[in-house]
Write an enzyme that holds these catalytic residues in place. Structure first.
Site, PDB file in Angstrom:
ATOM      1  CG  HIS A 166      20.596 -35.835  -5.586  1.00 21.74           C
ATOM      2  ND1 HIS A 166      20.916 -37.344  -5.216  1.00 21.74           N
ATOM      3  CD2 HIS A 166      21.708 -35.278  -5.721  1.00 21.74           C
ATOM      4  CE1 HIS A 166      22.215 -37.335  -5.224  1.00 21.74           C
ATOM      5  NE2 HIS A 166      22.801 -36.102  -5.641  1.00 21.74           N
ATOM      6  CB  CYS A 172      -1.033   0.030   1.130  1.00 25.03           C
ATOM      7  SG  CYS A 172      -2.003  -1.405   1.256  1.00 25.03           S
ATOM      8  CD1 TRP A 204       0.119  -6.277  -3.222  1.00 28.76           C
ATOM      9  CD2 TRP A 204       0.070  -6.772  -0.907  1.00 28.76           C
ATOM     10  NE1 TRP A 204       0.492  -7.451  -2.999  1.00 28.76           N
ATOM     11  CE2 TRP A 204       0.566  -7.733  -1.681  1.00 28.76           C
ATOM     12  CE3 TRP A 204      -0.174  -6.911   0.456  1.00 28.76           C
ATOM     13  CZ2 TRP A 204       0.899  -8.936  -0.972  1.00 28.76           C
ATOM     14  CZ3 TRP A 204      -0.004  -8.154   1.117  1.00 28.76           C
ATOM     15  CH2 TRP A 204       0.626  -9.151   0.100  1.00 28.76           C
ATOM     16  CE  LYS A 230      11.495  -1.862  -6.024  1.00 28.86           C
ATOM     17  NZ  LYS A 230      11.870  -3.240  -6.807  1.00 28.86           N
ATOM     18  CG  ASN A 245       1.776   0.974   4.288  1.00 29.19           C
ATOM     19  OD1 ASN A 245       1.475  -0.113   3.951  1.00 29.19           O
ATOM     20  ND2 ASN A 245       2.907   1.383   4.097  1.00 29.19           N
ATOM     21  N   GLY A 246      -0.365  -0.611   6.523  1.00 29.58           N
ATOM     22  CA  GLY A 246      -0.142  -1.458   7.708  1.00 29.58           C
ATOM     23  C   GLY A 246      -1.019  -2.377   7.927  1.00 29.58           C
ATOM     24  CD  GLU A 254      17.281 -12.196  -8.639  1.00 29.76           C
ATOM     25  OE1 GLU A 254      16.684 -12.655  -7.715  1.00 29.76           O
ATOM     26  OE2 GLU A 254      16.659 -11.102  -9.017  1.00 29.76           O
ATOM     27  CD  GLU A 281       9.951 -10.739  -9.133  1.00 30.44           C
ATOM     28  OE1 GLU A 281       9.341 -10.455  -8.142  1.00 30.44           O
ATOM     29  OE2 GLU A 281      11.199 -10.313  -9.434  1.00 30.44           O
ATOM     30  NE  ARG A 325       4.514   1.903  -0.397  1.00 34.02           N
ATOM     31  CZ  ARG A 325       5.488   1.502   0.753  1.00 34.02           C
ATOM     32  NH1 ARG A 325       6.692   1.654   0.190  1.00 34.02           N
ATOM     33  NH2 ARG A 325       5.360   1.195   1.821  1.00 34.02           N
ATOM     34  CE  LYS A 359      13.773  -9.963 -10.597  1.00 34.23           C
ATOM     35  NZ  LYS A 359      14.499  -9.946  -9.470  1.00 34.23           N
TER      36      LYS A 359
HETATM   37  O1  M6R Z   1      13.066  -4.196  -0.344  1.00 33.93           O
HETATM   38  P1  M6R Z   1      13.522  -5.421  -0.080  1.00 33.93           P
HETATM   39  O2  M6R Z   1      14.917  -5.944  -0.767  1.00 33.93           O
HETATM   40  O3  M6R Z   1      13.782  -6.008   1.410  1.00 33.93           O
HETATM   41  O4  M6R Z   1      12.646  -6.811  -0.626  1.00 33.93           O
HETATM   42  C1  M6R Z   1      12.644  -8.076  -0.615  1.00 33.93           C
HETATM   43  C2  M6R Z   1      11.670  -8.770  -1.625  1.00 33.93           C
HETATM   44  O5  M6R Z   1      10.464  -8.688  -1.344  1.00 33.93           O
HETATM   45  C3  M6R Z   1      11.993  -8.341  -3.133  1.00 33.93           C
HETATM   46  O6  M6R Z   1      13.447  -8.751  -3.428  1.00 33.93           O
HETATM   47  C4  M6R Z   1      11.289  -9.269  -4.145  1.00 33.93           C
HETATM   48  O7  M6R Z   1      11.427 -10.625  -4.005  1.00 33.93           O
HETATM   49  C5  M6R Z   1      11.292  -8.478  -5.513  1.00 33.93           C
HETATM   50  N1  M6R Z   1       9.914  -8.633  -5.979  1.00 33.93           N
HETATM   51  C6  M6R Z   1      12.200  -9.590  -6.403  1.00 33.93           C
HETATM   52  O8  M6R Z   1      12.104  -9.014  -7.607  1.00 33.93           O
END
Ligand code: M6R
Length: 609
Positions: free
Chosen positions: A505, A2, A74, A604, A98-99, A482, A489, A27, A486
């Site tokens: 395995h 949010c 969100w 984010k 937000n929270g 990673e 997501e 956000r 990517k």
């Molecule tokens: O702000 P942060 O680096 O703590 O965020 C951690 C994860 O939420 C963030 O890396 C998330 O996995 C991203 N969507 C990855 O692209």
């Protein structure tokens, strides 16, 4: 999760709010809304879906008020819908939040028994009712907010309006980020700085428990006891252009291409070439901390966790100290063994990730020395840790982390170098060699970006694949994770990152002629083993996309596609490998037509557990 904004000033308030929300949409984007004064009344417009839906709803409507609040959601409590969208209004009081309010159910029951009627499933709605309850009892807006907040358990960043008082915008913060922008006779609140950057670079960063009163005359901040506190404004060195697309189709693509610059900015002023050492201004360990250090914990979530895994390799190699890399949400629930001779390093782009913050607090409670690696200046993590090192990546708007990941890798490299030198494990000559290679990296990253059209062709070729496997070994294994994250997501294609040697395995069962396998096969001490893994995949008719060192021309015969990676030290190769994997995910998503910058269900900054 949010985003909230608020404004009081001379501009067209609705426009400031909507433009601000556009810069916070990363956000959350389930629904959006604004509350704004018009002819003395607080008008609310809110809509399920992206901000564009709210814009359609507002159409050409105008509002004459000079104060307003806005929200992009969100969902946590209550599905995305018009009713659950913020702002929530009860009586005179409109709120954006937000929270998470943990005791909202019990408060709701009490308020219901007093005749309050609720229209949403959210936890937020109780805040507006609770404040209104105290306002009705005759308390001033500021007092009503303070008394209400005393009863609330949980986290919040709040923007609050009171109908009948156009000279009053109240902000409050506890465990959710909130900044106040200081313009010329105009003031802003926001969850993050980008919405405010077009108007000012001067900010007050609110601390937990503080409540602020914004009027056209200025800003007053109060502590938990209700005493006015003097807050030093800080100037942010980001500018508003940094938070715009600059001609790129998506923020993510722009941010991928910004990486060489981001790395240069992150390295700048942090190298001592003569001493073969790094200069980390934010880290001033007492000599005893280093002398007694027995173990290092690296904690993070998501992409930042993958950086932590690379950091484990770097620190163990340069410092010969055992390192654990752990996931923020797991760490504190296993009663971690951590003590005052341990260094705890929390890595986070936003510095607001709830799980990472909670882990940091646990480590502090147990007496560890704490260090934060963050991108967002003055974020909660940065302020709560004993030491902080900033990645100078600039604002990252795309939900998928890209440039903040590569700069985290650079900071971890510098940290490992600094500690290795301080501990005497690395010699001056050894340090110099590392630095010489590090300064070449931005140039090599530029070379990697030139593979963009080749990677786009590969993405097109495998566009119908339903699953991908990413294999790497040693320090390249976290990059396999990673790359898979990517792809998942942003393109919603299932992908698994796996240590190549572990494939036999289990995951080998998945391999058939439909399965693209991305293999990180650069030259290092496990190269031959990775080649054996390639043979294993080939024998099962899997399709191989290899990322191999430029000198390795033989690999062309063994694989279906190859992207060449310039030679550098194995400890720096992960930074280069990352780029084609980001591009592969980007083009796959773009060709599939998904929402690259705002993928479904994600936000984010994950500020809830
Ligand atoms: O702000 P942060 O680096 O703590 O965020 C951690 C994860 O939420 C963030 O890396 C998330 O996995 C991203 N969507 C990855 O692209």
């Amino acid at each position: 999760m949010c985003g909230i904004v608020g404004y009081i000033g001379h501009r067209e308030t609705a426009k400031v709010l909507i433009e601000g929300l556009k810069r916070l949409e990363y956000r959350g984007y389930d629904s959006a809304g604004i509350a704004i004064f018009h002819q003395g009344k607080v008008e609310i417009r809110r809509k399920e879906g992206k901000l564009s839906k709210l814009e359609e709803l507002i159409g050409g409507e105008t509002f004459d008020g000079k104060v307003g609040i806005g929200h992009t959601r969100w969902a946590t409590h209550g599905r995305p819908s018009d009713e659950n969208a913020h702002p929530h209004k009860a009586g005179r009081v409109a709120v954006v939040h937000n929270g998470i309010i943990e005791n909202y159910l019990s408060l709701k029951e009490i308020l219901k028994s007093k005749g309050h009627v609720f229209t949403s499933e959210t936890d937020t709605e109780i805040i507006s009712h609770l404040i209104d309850e105290f306002a009705q009892e005759g308390y001033s807006p500021l007092e009503a907010v303070r008394i209400a907040l005393d009863q609330i358990k949980g986290s919040y960043a709040l923007g609050i309006l009171f109908e009948g008082d156009e000279e009053c915008l109240i902000a409050a913060r506890k465990e959710s980020p909130l900044v106040i922008g200081l313009g010329d006779k105009e003031y802003f609140i926001a969850s993050d700085v980008p919405p405010v950057l077009p108007y000012t670079r001067d900010f007050i960063f609110m601390d937990d428990g503080e409540v602020a009163l914004l009027s056209s005359k200025g800003v007053k901040v109060f502590n938990t006891k209700g005493e006015e506190v003097s807050k030093e404004p800080k100037r942010v060195n980001w500018n508003s252009l940094m938070a715009e697309k600059g001609g790129y189709k998506h923020f993510m693509l722009k941010e991928i291409f910004e990486q060489p610059r981001a790395v240069i900015d992150t390295i700048r002023g942090r190298l001592s070439k003569e001493k073969g050492d790094a200069v980390l201004e934010g880290v001033r360990f007492a000599p005893t901390v280093l002398e007694n250090m027995r173990r290092i914990n690296l904690i993070a979530c998501g992409t930042s966790y993958h950086a932590a895994l690379v950091g484990k390799f770097l620190i163990e190699a340069f410092c010969r100290i055992p390192v654990d890399a752990d996931i923020g949400s797991e760490f504190r629930y296993r009663n971690p063994i951590i003590g005052k001779n341990d260094l705890f390093v929390a890595i986070s782009q936003s510095g607001e990730t709830a799980d990472t913050l909670a882990a940091l607090r646990e480590a502090r409670r147990k007496g560890a020395t704490t260090l934060a690696i963050c991108n967002v200046v003055e974020s909660s993590l940065a302020r709560e840790a004993d030491h902080v090192i900033y990645t100078h990546a600039g604002p990252e708007i795309g939900v998928a982390s890209t440039k903040t990941f590569s700069t985290q890798l650079v900071i971890l490299f510098l940290l490992a170098l600094r500690m290795g030198r301080a501990l005497g494990v690395l010699s001056c000559e050894g340090g110099k060699t590392l630095i010489e290679e590090l300064v070449r990296i931005p140039h090599l990253m530029e070379e990697m970006l030139k593979t963009s059209s080749q990677v786009a062709k590969i993405a097109r070729k495998y566009l119908q694949a339903r699953d991908f496997l990413y294999l790497g070994r040693g320090i390249n294994y976290p990059i396999a994770l990673e790359g898979a994250l990517k792809l998942k997501e942003i393109s919603y294609v299932h992908a698994e990152g796996y240590p190549a040697g572990e494939m036999k395995h289990g995951p080998i069962a998945l391999i058939d002629r439909e399965m693209p396998v991305v293999v990180l096969a650069t030259q290092n001490d496990v190269y031959e083993k990775v080649i054996s893994n390639i043979e294993e995949v080939k024998a099962r008719e899997g399709k191989i996309i290899a990322l191999a060192s430029t000198s390795d021309r033989e690999i062309v015969q063994k694989v279906d596609d190859v992207i060449f990676i310039p030679e550098t030290l194995p400890s720096l190769t992960p930074i280069l490998l990352t780029i084609p994997l980001q591009l592969l995910a980007y083009y796959t998503a773009d060709f599939k037509g998904t929402d690259v910058d705002q993928p479904r269900n994600l936000a984010k900054s994950v500020t809830v557990e």
